[in-house]
Motif scaffolding. Structure first.
Motif, PDB file in Angstrom:
ATOM      1  N   VAL A   1       0.946  -1.277   0.101  1.00 24.47           N
ATOM      2  CA  VAL A   1       0.080   0.045   0.030  1.00 24.47           C
ATOM      3  C   VAL A   1       0.780   1.197   0.107  1.00 24.47           C
ATOM      4  O   VAL A   1       1.650   1.530   0.929  1.00 24.47           O
ATOM      5  CB  VAL A   1      -1.023   0.124   1.307  1.00 24.47           C
ATOM      6  CG1 VAL A   1      -1.881   1.379   1.119  1.00 24.47           C
ATOM      7  CG2 VAL A   1      -1.916  -1.312   1.311  1.00 24.47           C
ATOM      8  N   SER A   2       0.656   2.177  -0.923  1.00 21.24           N
ATOM      9  CA  SER A   2       1.393   3.298  -0.917  1.00 21.24           C
ATOM     10  C   SER A   2       1.055   4.214   0.018  1.00 21.24           C
ATOM     11  O   SER A   2      -0.334   4.435   0.259  1.00 21.24           O
ATOM     12  CB  SER A   2       1.377   3.929  -2.659  1.00 21.24           C
ATOM     13  OG  SER A   2       2.096   5.209  -2.701  1.00 21.24           O
ATOM     14  N   GLY A   3       2.047   5.084   0.649  1.00 22.08           N
ATOM     15  CA  GLY A   3       1.616   5.806   1.719  1.00 22.08           C
ATOM     16  C   GLY A   3       0.765   5.270   2.894  1.00 22.08           C
ATOM     17  O   GLY A   3      -0.041   6.016   3.234  1.00 22.08           O
ATOM     18  N   PHE A   4       1.011   4.196   3.172  1.00 21.10           N
ATOM     19  CA  PHE A   4       0.383   3.782   4.272  1.00 21.10           C
ATOM     20  C   PHE A   4       0.206   4.230   5.359  1.00 21.10           C
ATOM     21  O   PHE A   4      -1.003   4.499   6.034  1.00 21.10           O
ATOM     22  CB  PHE A   4       1.132   2.148   4.447  1.00 21.10           C
ATOM     23  CG  PHE A   4       0.423   1.388   5.508  1.00 21.10           C
ATOM     24  CD1 PHE A   4      -0.638   0.726   5.224  1.00 21.10           C
ATOM     25  CD2 PHE A   4       0.778   1.326   7.018  1.00 21.10           C
ATOM     26  CE1 PHE A   4      -1.414  -0.154   6.273  1.00 21.10           C
ATOM     27  CE2 PHE A   4       0.270   0.575   7.810  1.00 21.10           C
ATOM     28  CZ  PHE A   4      -1.069  -0.260   7.647  1.00 21.10           C
ATOM     29  N   ALA A   5       1.288   5.130   5.921  1.00 20.91           N
ATOM     30  CA  ALA A   5       1.125   5.741   7.155  1.00 20.91           C
ATOM     31  C   ALA A   5       0.110   6.937   6.970  1.00 20.91           C
ATOM     32  O   ALA A   5      -0.729   6.908   8.027  1.00 20.91           O
ATOM     33  CB  ALA A   5       2.354   6.279   7.709  1.00 20.91           C
ATOM     34  N   GLU A   6       0.291   7.547   5.860  1.00 21.72           N
ATOM     35  CA  GLU A   6      -0.622   8.820   5.854  1.00 21.72           C
ATOM     36  C   GLU A   6      -2.038   8.432   5.676  1.00 21.72           C
ATOM     37  O   GLU A   6      -3.017   8.932   5.965  1.00 21.72           O
ATOM     38  CB  GLU A   6      -0.108   9.455   4.389  1.00 21.72           C
ATOM     39  CG  GLU A   6       1.011  10.340   4.772  1.00 21.72           C
ATOM     40  CD  GLU A   6       2.398   9.366   4.568  1.00 21.72           C
ATOM     41  OE1 GLU A   6       3.433  10.018   4.545  1.00 21.72           O
ATOM     42  OE2 GLU A   6       2.128   8.218   4.376  1.00 21.72           O
ATOM     43  N   LYS A   7      -2.184   7.001   5.017  1.00 24.84           N
ATOM     44  CA  LYS A   7      -3.575   6.424   4.896  1.00 24.84           C
ATOM     45  C   LYS A   7      -4.259   6.306   6.229  1.00 24.84           C
ATOM     46  O   LYS A   7      -5.492   6.572   6.274  1.00 24.84           O
ATOM     47  CB  LYS A   7      -3.554   5.250   3.981  1.00 24.84           C
ATOM     48  CG  LYS A   7      -4.930   4.759   3.426  1.00 24.84           C
ATOM     49  CD  LYS A   7      -4.388   3.595   2.443  1.00 24.84           C
ATOM     50  CE  LYS A   7      -5.875   2.902   1.825  1.00 24.84           C
ATOM     51  NZ  LYS A   7      -6.439   3.872   0.784  1.00 24.84           N
TER      52      LYS A   7
END
Length: 329
Positions: free
Chosen positions: A229-235
């Motif tokens: 998942v790209s940008g998991f933390a921000e998601k």
């Protein structure tokens, strides 16, 4: 017999399935029904399930590959009051299975979680701590307790990138809660993490301090890249932001002021830490000599400052959760 549907999701699980089936035998008769969902295995898993999964009320179904897609499909088929997800490789004792049900009834809980013992494939203990372990260390209880509303949401946001549900093989869920709110399928292998972030504030979450299950770190039947998942933390942070803005725990005008204040501290603290970490990671990616690059030390100092602030807010959040515990005695 207990009003529990046992869901057994599988995908190319033959390396672990015979042992897993043997571990299920001591408690499987207690369940109202068993629903196995196989995701197009090509290693004999489906044949083994059809031949060896013995119960008076069993269904063996198939579904196209997709981790939480298959889970959601299986949960939709469950008919009992509660659902237990028996993930292959994880084990629970008969006493633990009955304890999960007893505590769910005692607290009228939507979810019951418990701390698993974590081991490697050879049975050696793994030194790893999940949010449930951290919470229990903080609250220091010997009997089950519960949290709900803003306290449950605060617990989830405190660990925004680490799922509060831990291993589903250590937990019990109210079936209607999972059917009403299916697991997200766009969070890779962390659909349960997203579930906690999005729905904790609408749930009563019971916590059992005793250990009666085992989580085994074993090779997966899929490639990590399949669920990246790209940008998991921000998601994760964005999912939490949307829920906190909606405030689903507010009922009849009653507010939990301290919990809400801490939620509104945690979210920017998480955002600032993740942003600082991204900057440092970008510099590290330039090569092993990144610390000689302009701004590298400043980037590291910034990340450490944001981390210290985040840890301080997390500590206060857990203190607040501890004060809002629901006890039954």
């Amino acid at each position: 017999m207990l009003p529990i549907s046992v869901l057994v999701p599988t995908r190319n699980s033959m390396s672990l399935l015979p042992k897993h089936m043997e571990a299920m035998r001591p408690w499987l008769e207690l369940a109202e029904e068993v629903v196995a969902v196989d995701s197009h295995s090509n290693d004999g898993t489906l044949d083994f399930l059809q031949r060896e999964l013995k119960h008076s009320n069993v269904r063996v179904l198939t579904h196209p590959p997709g981790l939480y897609q298959s889970w959601n499909f299986g949960i939709a088929q469950c008919r009992a009051k509660y659902t237990y997800v028996s993930t292959v490789g994880e084990e629970i004792t008969r006493a633990g299975f009955t304890k999960l049900h007893a505590v769910a009834e005692q607290f009228a809980a939507d979810v019951v979680i418990s701390p698993p013992r974590m081991v490697d494939m050879d049975g050696r203990p793994k030194e790893k701590e999940w949010p449930v372990h951290t919470l229990l260390e903080k609250i220091q209880v010997s009997e089950p307790v519960a949290i709900e509303g803003v306290a449950a949401q605060l617990f989830a946001v405190t660990f925004v990138q680490r799922g509060i549900l831990g291993s589903s093989a250590s937990n019990l869920y109210c079936t209607t809660a999972l059917q009403r709110f299916p697991f997200r399928t766009d969070f890779g292998t962390a659909g349960d993490l997203a579930w906690g972030l999005e729905h904790a504030g609408q749930m009563r979450l019971a916590v059992i301090p005793q250990n009666f299950s085992t989580f085994v770190f074993h090779p997966k039947s899929y490639a990590k890249s399949d669920y990246a998942v790209s940008g998991f933390a921000e998601k994760c942070i964005e999912a939490a932001v949307q829920v906190v803005a909606a405030r689903p725990w507010v009922k009849e005008g009653v507010e939990m002021a301290e919990g809400e204040a801490l939620l509104n501290e945690l979210l920017p603290a998480w955002r600032e830490f993740v942003a600082a970490k991204r900057v440092l990671d970008a510099r590290k990616a330039k090569g092993p000599d990144f610390f000689f690059l302009p701004g590298a030390w400043r980037a590291r100092a910034e990340r450490e400052e944001k981390l210290r602030h985040l840890l301080a807010v997390q500590e206060r959040a857990l203190d607040c959760v501890a004060r809002l515990l629901i006890r039954r005695g």
